[in-house]
Scaffold this motif. Structure first.
Motif, short mmCIF file in Angstrom:
data_model
loop_
_atom_site.label_atom_id
_atom_site.label_comp_id
_atom_site.label_asym_id
_atom_site.label_seq_id
_atom_site.Cartn_x
_atom_site.Cartn_y
_atom_site.Cartn_z
N PRO A 97 0.95 -1.00 0.04
CA PRO A 97 -0.03 -0.06 -0.07
C PRO A 97 0.94 1.30 0.05
N PHE A 98 1.95 1.08 -0.13
CA PHE A 98 3.12 2.04 -0.46
C PHE A 98 3.94 2.39 -1.98
N THR A 101 6.32 -7.38 -12.97
CA THR A 101 5.25 -6.30 -13.09
C THR A 101 4.73 -6.04 -14.00
N ALA A 102 3.56 -5.78 -14.02
CA ALA A 102 2.99 -5.58 -15.81
C ALA A 102 3.79 -4.58 -16.82
N HIS A 156 11.84 0.78 -8.74
CA HIS A 156 11.07 1.52 -7.75
C HIS A 156 9.87 0.99 -8.01
N LEU A 157 8.95 0.88 -7.27
CA LEU A 157 7.74 0.15 -7.43
C LEU A 157 6.56 1.37 -6.76
N ARG A 158 5.48 1.62 -7.75
CA ARG A 158 4.27 2.84 -8.08
C ARG A 158 3.83 1.99 -6.20
N GLY A 160 13.53 2.79 0.49
CA GLY A 160 12.04 3.89 1.16
C GLY A 160 11.43 3.18 0.75
N ARG A 161 10.16 3.89 1.94
CA ARG A 161 8.36 3.60 1.38
C ARG A 161 7.65 4.57 1.97
N LYS A 162 6.67 4.94 0.71
CA LYS A 162 6.67 6.29 1.17
C LYS A 162 4.57 6.27 0.91
#
Length: 89
Positions: free
Chosen positions: A35-36, A51-52, A65-67, A86-88
């Motif tokens: 969820p981040f 990924t897709a 990087h993952l959305r 890093g996670r946001k």
């Protein structure tokens, strides 16, 4: 990229301080999402992400990087993988 440079990049992009993660050799994680948003610097080893958009392998010194909520699988190399992430939200 050095870890201190990566931490500065994370701060510039609004991420909190990075967290060190270690995964075991030749292990996998089935398809899932977080969820981040995640941005990570590979410190040692390798990780293969599917990924897709396709499959990509990341090695020491590279950044992935993952959305947020992006579905993906993870496969760790023969030496495992260690990364700073890093996670946001």
């Amino acid at each position: 990229m050095r870890p201190d440079e990566f931490e500065a990049l994370l701060a510039d992009e609004g991420f909190p301080a990075g967290v060190r993660v270690e995964r075991p050799a030749n292990d996998t994680m089935d398809e899932h999402s977080h969820p981040f948003e995640a941005k990570a610097l590979i410190l040692a080893g390798e990780i293969r992400l599917m990924t897709a958009d396709g499959e990509r392998v990341y090695h020491t010194g590279q950044i992935f990087h993952l959305r947020a909520n992006e579905r993906h699988t993870e496969n760790y190399g023969p030496d495992g993988v260690t990364y700073l992430v890093g996670r946001k939200a």
